[in-house]
Enzyme design. Sequence first.
Site, PDB file in Angstrom:
ATOM      1  CB  THR A  96      -3.092  32.976  47.295  1.00  0.00           C
ATOM      2  OG1 THR A  96      -4.392  32.632  47.953  1.00  0.00           O
ATOM      3  CG2 THR A  96      -2.598  33.952  48.269  1.00  0.00           C
ATOM      4  CE  LYS A 171      -6.560  33.009  51.013  1.00  0.00           C
ATOM      5  NZ  LYS A 171      -6.451  32.128  49.906  1.00  0.00           N
ATOM      6  CE  LYS A 247      -6.734  34.347  84.849  1.00  0.00           C
ATOM      7  NZ  LYS A 247      -6.574  32.999  84.863  1.00  0.00           N
TER       8      LYS A 247
END
Length: 284
Positions: A96, A171, A247
């Site tokens: 990466t 990625k 909620k």
Amino acid sequence: MSAVGFIGLGQIGAPMARKLLTWPDGLVVHDVRPEVVAKFVDRGARAAATPAEVARQAGVVSVMVRDDAQVEDVMCGPEGLLAGAAAGTVVAVHSTIDETTAPRLANIAASRGVSVVDAPVSGGAVGADRGDLAVMVGGDEEAFSRCEAVFRCWAGLVVHAGEIGAGTRLKLARNLLHFIAFTATAEAQRLAEASGLDLRALGEIVRHTDAITGGPGAIMLRGDTAQLSPSDDWYPIFSNVRDLGEKDLALALRLGERLGVELPLGERALRDLAAGLGVGKEEA
């Protein structure tokens, strides 16, 4: 077919490379740790002293090293891949890295007739051990076609994301979600801890239910992020998710206020959930 090469036999790289030990024309490996390489040689792989030596023997070479600097050194160093690669070689970078690195290296490699694809993976060491990683590939069709069979030896999902650099961008988007989710996990744990709950039990519940619902990926079904028209088939589905989410977020924030626990991600989620789902209140 020709031999395949693998450089970087770390926590993820080693199990990826092990899936290639049966590649018909052989596996050539390189790592800075001789003892790691020796384990592969014992199982039939060929050792290479340098990345250049890997490139002299393999038509497709995978690179799984730590960061941009190491990728650059493996590619362009004095004994790097480009010093040994013949025209037609394909280098797949699984690390990466910065989204500009692979396109820049691809331009350098092209002058030698070498193709580069950026092919980062997701799934971690567990996915690598199982041979079930996801790989996101950026590169031209010809280079992708040369790599695909290699990748399928260790990947359960192979996605051709587009041109060089697209795999890295995909990625980075995936990991943005991953690590923001980790930060949200820490926030949820603070609320649970202040409530006197067992954090291990919370973790067990989250893992169990995410395995059923798919976690955050369960809502990633649309092709764009535009606001939805009430006539869109997705509108009632995401409107229901919005109503339930708002909620539950409001209830969690109320609990945090009572316990004195700051929940900034929860506040941001309550503010942005509707618009993020494409069903902002102004569209209702």
